[in-house]
Design a protein around this motif. Sequence first.
Motif, PDB file in Angstrom:
ATOM      1  N   SER A   2      -7.110   3.152  -0.206  1.00  0.00           N
ATOM      2  CA  SER A   2      -5.766   3.172   0.351  1.00  0.00           C
ATOM      3  C   SER A   2      -5.504   1.970   1.249  1.00  0.00           C
ATOM      4  CB  SER A   2      -5.556   4.446   1.166  1.00  0.00           C
ATOM      5  OG  SER A   2      -5.601   5.578   0.343  1.00  0.00           O
ATOM      6  N   ILE A   3      -4.225   1.661   1.388  1.00  0.00           N
ATOM      7  CA  ILE A   3      -3.765   0.591   2.263  1.00  0.00           C
ATOM      8  C   ILE A   3      -3.005   1.241   3.415  1.00  0.00           C
ATOM      9  CG2 ILE A   3      -2.386  -1.512   2.411  1.00  0.00           C
ATOM     10  CD1 ILE A   3      -4.823  -1.511   0.390  1.00  0.00           C
ATOM     11  N   GLY A  35       3.097   6.781  -4.701  1.00  0.00           N
ATOM     12  CA  GLY A  35       2.001   6.143  -3.986  1.00  0.00           C
ATOM     13  C   GLY A  35       2.037   6.257  -2.481  1.00  0.00           C
ATOM     14  N   GLU A  37       1.237   8.019   0.684  1.00  0.00           N
ATOM     15  CA  GLU A  37       0.317   9.077   1.120  1.00  0.00           C
ATOM     16  C   GLU A  37       0.632   9.551   2.534  1.00  0.00           C
ATOM     17  OE1 GLU A  37      -3.408   7.525  -1.621  1.00  0.00           O
ATOM     18  OE2 GLU A  37      -3.467   7.129   0.519  1.00  0.00           O
ATOM     19  N   GLN A  53       0.561   4.931   4.797  1.00  0.00           N
ATOM     20  CA  GLN A  53      -0.617   4.804   3.926  1.00  0.00           C
ATOM     21  C   GLN A  53      -0.137   4.872   2.484  1.00  0.00           C
ATOM     22  OE1 GLN A  53      -4.127   7.055   5.040  1.00  0.00           O
ATOM     23  NE2 GLN A  53      -4.613   7.412   2.923  1.00  0.00           N
ATOM     24  N   TYR A  54      -0.618   3.910   1.698  1.00  0.00           N
ATOM     25  CA  TYR A  54      -0.228   3.795   0.291  1.00  0.00           C
ATOM     26  C   TYR A  54      -1.461   3.847  -0.594  1.00  0.00           C
ATOM     27  CZ  TYR A  54       4.021   2.243   2.516  1.00  0.00           C
ATOM     28  OH  TYR A  54       5.134   2.180   3.328  1.00  0.00           O
ATOM     29  N   ALA A  55      -1.283   4.321  -1.803  1.00  0.00           N
ATOM     30  CA  ALA A  55      -2.400   4.459  -2.741  1.00  0.00           C
ATOM     31  C   ALA A  55      -2.929   3.109  -3.217  1.00  0.00           C
ATOM     32  CB  ALA A  55      -1.973   5.314  -3.938  1.00  0.00           C
ATOM     33  N   SER A  56      -2.092   2.063  -3.189  1.00  0.00           N
ATOM     34  CA  SER A  56      -2.535   0.744  -3.652  1.00  0.00           C
ATOM     35  C   SER A  56      -1.626  -0.339  -3.085  1.00  0.00           C
ATOM     36  CB  SER A  56      -2.500   0.675  -5.182  1.00  0.00           C
ATOM     37  OG  SER A  56      -1.158   0.665  -5.644  1.00  0.00           O
ATOM     38  N   HIS A  57      -2.098  -1.584  -3.197  1.00  0.00           N
ATOM     39  CA  HIS A  57      -1.281  -2.726  -2.784  1.00  0.00           C
ATOM     40  C   HIS A  57      -0.002  -2.797  -3.614  1.00  0.00           C
ATOM     41  CE1 HIS A  57      -3.564  -4.926   0.229  1.00  0.00           C
ATOM     42  NE2 HIS A  57      -4.672  -4.655  -0.443  1.00  0.00           N
ATOM     43  N   ASP A  58      -0.114  -2.539  -4.914  1.00  0.00           N
ATOM     44  CA  ASP A  58       1.053  -2.606  -5.791  1.00  0.00           C
ATOM     45  C   ASP A  58       2.122  -1.606  -5.384  1.00  0.00           C
ATOM     46  OD1 ASP A  58      -0.037  -4.664  -7.279  1.00  0.00           O
ATOM     47  OD2 ASP A  58      -0.798  -3.338  -8.855  1.00  0.00           O
ATOM     48  N   LEU A  59       1.710  -0.384  -5.057  1.00  0.00           N
ATOM     49  CA  LEU A  59       2.680   0.637  -4.656  1.00  0.00           C
ATOM     50  C   LEU A  59       3.265   0.342  -3.274  1.00  0.00           C
ATOM     51  CD1 LEU A  59       0.875   3.694  -6.207  1.00  0.00           C
ATOM     52  CD2 LEU A  59       3.057   2.714  -6.938  1.00  0.00           C
ATOM     53  N   THR A  90      -6.762  -2.654   5.939  1.00  0.00           N
ATOM     54  CA  THR A  90      -7.640  -1.990   4.985  1.00  0.00           C
ATOM     55  C   THR A  90      -8.579  -1.088   5.780  1.00  0.00           C
ATOM     56  OG1 THR A  90      -7.554  -3.890   3.518  1.00  0.00           O
ATOM     57  CG2 THR A  90      -9.357  -2.339   3.165  1.00  0.00           C
TER      58      THR A  90
END
Length: 103
Positions: A2-3, A35, A37, A53-59, A90
Motif C-alpha cells: 500500500s501507499i 483502491g 483503503e 492509503q491506496y492499494a497501489s501507485h496507479d490507483l 511507503t
Amino acid sequence: MSIVVVATLHPKPEHRAAVITALETAIAAVHDEPGVEVYALHEGEDRLVMIEQYASHDLMAQHGRGKNLANLRAALDGKLTAPLDVQVLTPRPAGKPELGTLR
C-alpha cells in the motif's frame, strides 16, 4: 504494498468550518473510488490532516487525476493559509505486523 499519503491543511480560521465541510463531502465520494483503503480526516488545533492509503501507485494517481480531488481543490481555493503539504509515503513495517502498518 500500500501507499500512504499524509496531507496537511492549514485553514484560515474564518474558513475552518467550510474547509471541514468540503473535506467531509470529498471523503464520502472518495470512499467509493477503486483502491482507496483509508481516506480519513484528523483534526489538530491549527491544522487538518488527511491520512490516506491506496492499494497501489496507479490507483493513487487515478485519484489524483479524478473529479473528486478536483472538486475538493476548487472548494478549498482561498481558504488555506498555505499550500497543501502532501507527503507520499511507503510503509516500513516493524514490530507486530498488525500494529506496524495502517492495515
